[in-house]
Design a protein around this motif. Structure first.
Motif, PDB file in Angstrom:
ATOM      1  N   ASN A   1       1.014  -1.227  -0.010  1.00  0.00           N
ATOM      2  CA  ASN A   1      -0.127  -0.060   0.028  1.00  0.00           C
ATOM      3  C   ASN A   1       0.996   1.283  -0.274  1.00  0.00           C
ATOM      4  OD1 ASN A   1      -1.869   2.214   0.832  1.00  0.00           O
ATOM      5  ND2 ASN A   1      -2.773   1.079   2.290  1.00  0.00           N
ATOM      6  N   LEU A   2       1.029   1.890  -1.125  1.00  0.00           N
ATOM      7  CA  LEU A   2       1.794   3.079  -1.393  1.00  0.00           C
ATOM      8  C   LEU A   2       1.682   4.259  -0.005  1.00  0.00           C
ATOM      9  CD1 LEU A   2       1.763   3.742  -5.134  1.00  0.00           C
ATOM     10  CD2 LEU A   2       3.044   2.064  -3.753  1.00  0.00           C
ATOM     11  N   ALA A   3       0.445   4.238   0.311  1.00  0.00           N
ATOM     12  CA  ALA A   3       0.070   5.190   1.501  1.00  0.00           C
ATOM     13  C   ALA A   3       0.708   4.865   2.888  1.00  0.00           C
ATOM     14  CB  ALA A   3      -1.321   5.754   1.416  1.00  0.00           C
ATOM     15  N   PHE A   4       0.696   3.613   2.977  1.00  0.00           N
ATOM     16  CA  PHE A   4       1.120   2.907   4.342  1.00  0.00           C
ATOM     17  C   PHE A   4       1.618   1.599   4.098  1.00  0.00           C
ATOM     18  CE2 PHE A   4       0.246   1.239   8.647  1.00  0.00           C
ATOM     19  CZ  PHE A   4       0.901   1.959   9.457  1.00  0.00           C
ATOM     20  N   ILE A   5       3.004   1.664   3.890  1.00  0.00           N
ATOM     21  CA  ILE A   5       3.585   0.442   3.492  1.00  0.00           C
ATOM     22  C   ILE A   5       3.448  -0.757   4.490  1.00  0.00           C
ATOM     23  CG2 ILE A   5       4.974   1.481   1.702  1.00  0.00           C
ATOM     24  CD1 ILE A   5       7.349   0.959   3.664  1.00  0.00           C
ATOM     25  N   ALA A   6       3.312  -0.298   5.729  1.00  0.00           N
ATOM     26  CA  ALA A   6       3.384  -1.366   6.695  1.00  0.00           C
ATOM     27  C   ALA A   6       1.938  -2.314   6.847  1.00  0.00           C
ATOM     28  CB  ALA A   6       3.442  -0.644   8.208  1.00  0.00           C
ATOM     29  N   ASP A   7       0.847  -1.937   5.938  1.00  0.00           N
ATOM     30  CA  ASP A   7      -0.348  -2.289   5.776  1.00  0.00           C
ATOM     31  C   ASP A   7      -0.244  -3.663   5.071  1.00  0.00           C
ATOM     32  OD1 ASP A   7      -3.097  -2.424   5.950  1.00  0.00           O
ATOM     33  OD2 ASP A   7      -3.252  -1.477   4.121  1.00  0.00           O
ATOM     34  N   LYS A   8      -0.683  -4.709   5.780  1.00  0.00           N
ATOM     35  CA  LYS A   8      -0.497  -6.033   5.403  1.00  0.00           C
ATOM     36  C   LYS A   8      -1.911  -6.258   4.544  1.00  0.00           C
ATOM     37  CE  LYS A   8       2.019  -7.845   9.284  1.00  0.00           C
ATOM     38  NZ  LYS A   8       2.200  -8.592  10.423  1.00  0.00           N
ATOM     39  N   LEU A   9      -1.493  -6.518   3.123  1.00  0.00           N
ATOM     40  CA  LEU A   9      -2.594  -6.741   2.076  1.00  0.00           C
ATOM     41  C   LEU A   9      -2.624  -8.088   1.642  1.00  0.00           C
ATOM     42  CD1 LEU A   9      -1.922  -3.451   0.024  1.00  0.00           C
ATOM     43  CD2 LEU A   9      -3.566  -3.615   1.844  1.00  0.00           C
ATOM     44  N   THR A  10      -3.650  -8.491   1.038  1.00  0.00           N
ATOM     45  CA  THR A  10      -3.731  -9.746   0.172  1.00  0.00           C
ATOM     46  C   THR A  10      -3.278  -9.304  -1.439  1.00  0.00           C
ATOM     47  OG1 THR A  10      -6.166  -9.254  -0.570  1.00  0.00           O
ATOM     48  CG2 THR A  10      -5.893 -10.572   1.609  1.00  0.00           C
ATOM     49  N   ARG A  11      -3.012 -10.269  -2.149  1.00  0.00           N
ATOM     50  CA  ARG A  11      -2.533 -10.079  -3.360  1.00  0.00           C
ATOM     51  C   ARG A  11      -3.783  -9.356  -4.081  1.00  0.00           C
ATOM     52  NH1 ARG A  11       1.093 -12.726  -6.736  1.00  0.00           N
ATOM     53  NH2 ARG A  11       1.592 -14.286  -5.280  1.00  0.00           N
ATOM     54  N   GLU A  12      -4.928  -9.866  -3.893  1.00  0.00           N
ATOM     55  CA  GLU A  12      -6.191  -9.271  -4.722  1.00  0.00           C
ATOM     56  C   GLU A  12      -6.268  -7.723  -4.170  1.00  0.00           C
ATOM     57  OE1 GLU A  12      -5.880 -13.488  -4.513  1.00  0.00           O
ATOM     58  OE2 GLU A  12      -5.864 -12.024  -2.886  1.00  0.00           O
ATOM     59  N   SER A  13      -6.141  -7.396  -2.955  1.00  0.00           N
ATOM     60  CA  SER A  13      -6.638  -6.057  -2.468  1.00  0.00           C
ATOM     61  C   SER A  13      -5.604  -5.050  -3.294  1.00  0.00           C
ATOM     62  CB  SER A  13      -6.381  -5.826  -1.289  1.00  0.00           C
ATOM     63  OG  SER A  13      -5.207  -6.175  -0.810  1.00  0.00           O
ATOM     64  N   THR A  14      -4.540  -5.238  -3.759  1.00  0.00           N
ATOM     65  CA  THR A  14      -3.737  -4.231  -4.765  1.00  0.00           C
ATOM     66  C   THR A  14      -4.352  -4.233  -5.788  1.00  0.00           C
ATOM     67  OG1 THR A  14      -2.197  -5.978  -5.406  1.00  0.00           O
ATOM     68  CG2 THR A  14      -1.716  -5.001  -3.347  1.00  0.00           C
ATOM     69  N   ALA A  15      -5.197  -4.656  -6.356  1.00  0.00           N
ATOM     70  CA  ALA A  15      -5.937  -4.688  -7.656  1.00  0.00           C
ATOM     71  C   ALA A  15      -6.756  -3.313  -7.571  1.00  0.00           C
ATOM     72  CB  ALA A  15      -6.623  -5.743  -8.160  1.00  0.00           C
ATOM     73  N   VAL A  16      -7.383  -3.179  -6.439  1.00  0.00           N
ATOM     74  CA  VAL A  16      -8.078  -1.694  -6.330  1.00  0.00           C
ATOM     75  C   VAL A  16      -7.066  -0.621  -5.981  1.00  0.00           C
ATOM     76  CG1 VAL A  16      -9.968  -0.592  -5.064  1.00  0.00           C
ATOM     77  CG2 VAL A  16      -9.747  -3.334  -5.489  1.00  0.00           C
ATOM     78  N   ALA A  17      -7.012   0.221  -7.056  1.00  0.00           N
ATOM     79  CA  ALA A  17      -5.866   1.340  -6.592  1.00  0.00           C
ATOM     80  C   ALA A  17      -6.610   2.528  -6.656  1.00  0.00           C
ATOM     81  CB  ALA A  17      -5.075   1.380  -7.954  1.00  0.00           C
TER      82      ALA A  17
END
Length: 449
Positions: free
Chosen positions: A276-292
Motif C-alpha cells: 500500500n503506497l500510502a502506508f507500506i506497513a499495511d498487510k494486504l492480500t494479493r487481490e486487494s492491490t488490484a483496487v488502486a
C-alpha cells in the motif's frame, strides 16, 4: 428543519404544472467575483458548525466547513485551515470524519478531536473534489495560480461569514498534493490579500513538493525495508529515471500518466506483490492491490476506521442531506476531470514556493513526514529539504536532531529553527494524524503558538 432560501429572489411558482419550486439557497454575502451560499447549520450532530459554498463567478463552487473550537473564547484560539489536493481524499471526508473532526465515520463523537483545542476549517479544493463542483470540466484550475485565486475567494467568503476570526492566528495545513495548494495560498495572502488575516505558519504533511526527486530514493527505500530485492530496486530506479527525463523534456502529461502507474510497477514488476503506497506497513492480500484508489489511501482508511458503510456513500447519503446539499451533487464526482486538469503540472517541483516564503515573508514553515509513505518517502523528502536555498539554510542543517517523546515512547525526531522545522514521524504513512494521532497532537502543541 428549515431549508435555506435565496435572499433577493422571490419564491417562483410554476402554476401550469401545479408545482412549487423552492429556491433554497441562502446567500449570506456578495462580492464582485463570488457569492457565499450558506448551508444548513448545526443539523449534523451536536457540535456547532457553519458550512457554505463559495460560488465563484464563471468557475463553480468551493465547499468549506467550519467548526469553532469548543474551548472558551474560540476566536482567540488557533485556526487550522486544512487542504488536500488532486490525488488525495477531500478534507470534508478524510480530515474531518476520518482523522480529527468532531465525529468519526460512524457518526460517533470523537474523544480526541482537534476541535477540543483548535478551530477547524476544511476546504475541498480544487474544484471538482469533494463537494466542490466546477460549472464545467474546463473551469477546473490547471495551475496553482488559478487555484490559489479560488482559495483566496473561499477564505474571504469564510471571513465574511465569521468576521470575528480575522485576527485569529491562522495555520494553513496541506497534506500530500495539498501542500502545493497551501504554499501557493500563503504566498497569495502575503502578496495581495484583499482582506484582513493573521497567517502565522504553513504546515506540510508528506507533501508532494518535488515528487520526481522523491522517486529517486524509492528503490533504495523499499530495498532497505526488504519489500523488493536488488532486481526490484533496479526496476524502480529505471522507472524513476524515465519519469524524471520525461519532466526534463517537457513531457509532463506523459510523466504524470507514468507516475500514476507506480503502484502497479512496485507490486507487479518490482516484485513487492502487495504494498500500500500510502502506508507500506499495511498487510494486504494479493487481490486487494488490484483496487488502486488515491494510491491505496481510501481503502486503507475504510478498513482501518471500521466504517459501517462505503465512505463516499456516507458523504452522499448522510452528510449531504444534513447540510441541505442537493442530491444531484455526487461527492467527489469530478475527480477524473481534476486529474486531467492537473496532468501537465502535477509533477513540476514546488520547492521555489517554500524558498519564497522563507526568504520573502515572516511565515514559518513546518514539514512533517510519516516514514511509511512510499510516494513521499522520507529519504526523498530530505533530499530537497536539505538543498533549500534560503538565508537560514546553514543554521537549519547544523541544528541538532532531537527526539520526539510522548508518554515515554519515541514517536519520531525533529530538527528546528525559528523559521523551518522538520519532523520524522515513526510508524506513520501519508496521513500522520490518522496513523499516529498522539504524536501529531504533540507536534501541534509545539507549533501552534
Amino acid at each position: 428543519m428549515k431549508k435555506p432560501i435565496l435572499l433577493g429572489i422571490s419564491l417562483a411558482i410554476i402554476v401550469g404544472a401545479g408545482l412549487g419550486v423552492l429556491i433554497w439557497w441562502l446567500v449570506a454575502g456578495r462580492h464582485s467575483s463570488f457569492t457565499t451560499i450558506l448551508l444548513e447549520e448545526n443539523a449534523l450532530g451536536t457540535i456547532p458548525y457553519n458550512a457554505a459554498f463559495t460560488r465563484i463567478r464563471g468557475a463553480g463552487d468551493i465547499f468549506w466547513w467550519f467548526y469553532p473550537t469548543t474551548r472558551s473564547d474560540p476566536s482567540s484560539q488557533p485556526l487550522i485551515l486544512w487542504l488536500d489536493g488532486v490525488t488525495g481524499i477531500p478534507p470534508s471526508l478524510l480530515a474531518n470524519f476520518g482523522m480529527f473532526g468532531p465525529y468519526d465515520l460512524n457518526m460517533n463523537e470523537r474523544t480526541n478531536s482537534w476541535v477540543d483545542n483548535y478551530n477547524l476549517l476544511f476546504v475541498d479544493a480544487p474544484l471538482g473534489t469533494g463537494f466542490s463542483k466546477a460549472e464545467r470540466d474546463n473551469q477546473i484550475p490547471k495551475s496553482l495560480e488559478q487555484n490559489s485565486n479560488h482559495l483566496l475567494n473561499a477564505l474571504e467568503s469564510f471571513y465574511n461569514r465569521n468576521s470575528n476570526y480575522t485576527t485569529t492566528p491562522l495555520y494553513i495545513f496541506g497534506e500530500g498534493h495539498g501542500a502545493q495548494l497551501a504554499l501557493s495560498l500563503a504566498i497569495k495572502l502575503a502578496e495581495d490579500a484583499p482582506f484582513e488575516h493573521n497567517l502565522k505558519r504553513v504546515v506540510i504533511g508528506n507533501g508532494i513538493i518535488d515528487p520526481t526527486i522523491a522517486l529517486t530514493k524509492l528503490g533504495f527505500y523499499l530495498e532497505e525495508l526488504a519489500y523488493v530485492d536488488n532486481n526490484g530496486r533496479n526496476v524502480l530506479e529505471t522507472f524513476s529515471n524515465e519519469t524524471r527525463q520525461l519532466v526534463a523534456d517537457g513531457q509532463n502529461g506523459e510523466a504524470f500518466d507514468k507516475f500514476l502507474s507506480l503502484g502497479r510497477v512496485i507490486n507487479e514488476e518490482a516484485g513487492a506483490v502487495a504494498v500500500n503506497l500510502a502506508f507500506i506497513a499495511d498487510k494486504l492480500t494479493r487481490e486487494s492491490t488490484a483496487v488502486a484508489d488515491d494510491f491505496g489511501l481510501r481503502k486503507y482508511v475504510q478498513d482501518a476506521s471500521h466504517s459501517r458503510s462505503d465512505i463516499l456513500k456516507f458523504m452522499d447519503e448522510t452528510v449531504a442531506p444534513a447540510l441541505g446539499i442537493s442530491n444531484d451533487r455526487v461527492y467527489d464526482e469530478g475527480r477524473v476531470a481534476v486529474l486531467e486538469a492537473f496532468r501537465n503540472v502535477f509533477l513540476l517541483p514546488a520547492v521555489h514556493l517554500i524558498e519564497y516564503i522563507l526568504q520573502n515573508t515572516n511565515y514559518a514553515v513546518t514539514i512533517y513526514n510519516g516514514n511509511m509513505d512510499a510516494v513521499s518517502n522520507t529519504p526523498g523528502q530530505l533530499e530537497w529539504i536539505e538543498n533549500l536555498e534560503w538565508s537560514g539554510k546553514d543554521e537549519f542543517i547544523s541544528s541538532p536532531r532531537r527526539t520526539l517523546i510522548v508518554n515515554s515512547r519515541v514517536e519520531g525526531y525533529f530538527r528546528e529553527t525559528p523559521r523551518l522545522q522538520f519532523y520524522w514521524m515513526n510508524a506513520a504513512g501519508l496521513s500522520v494524524p490518522f496513523d499516529s494521532p498522539v504524536a501529531m497532537r504533540r507536534v501541534l502543541e509545539r507549533i501552534l503558538i
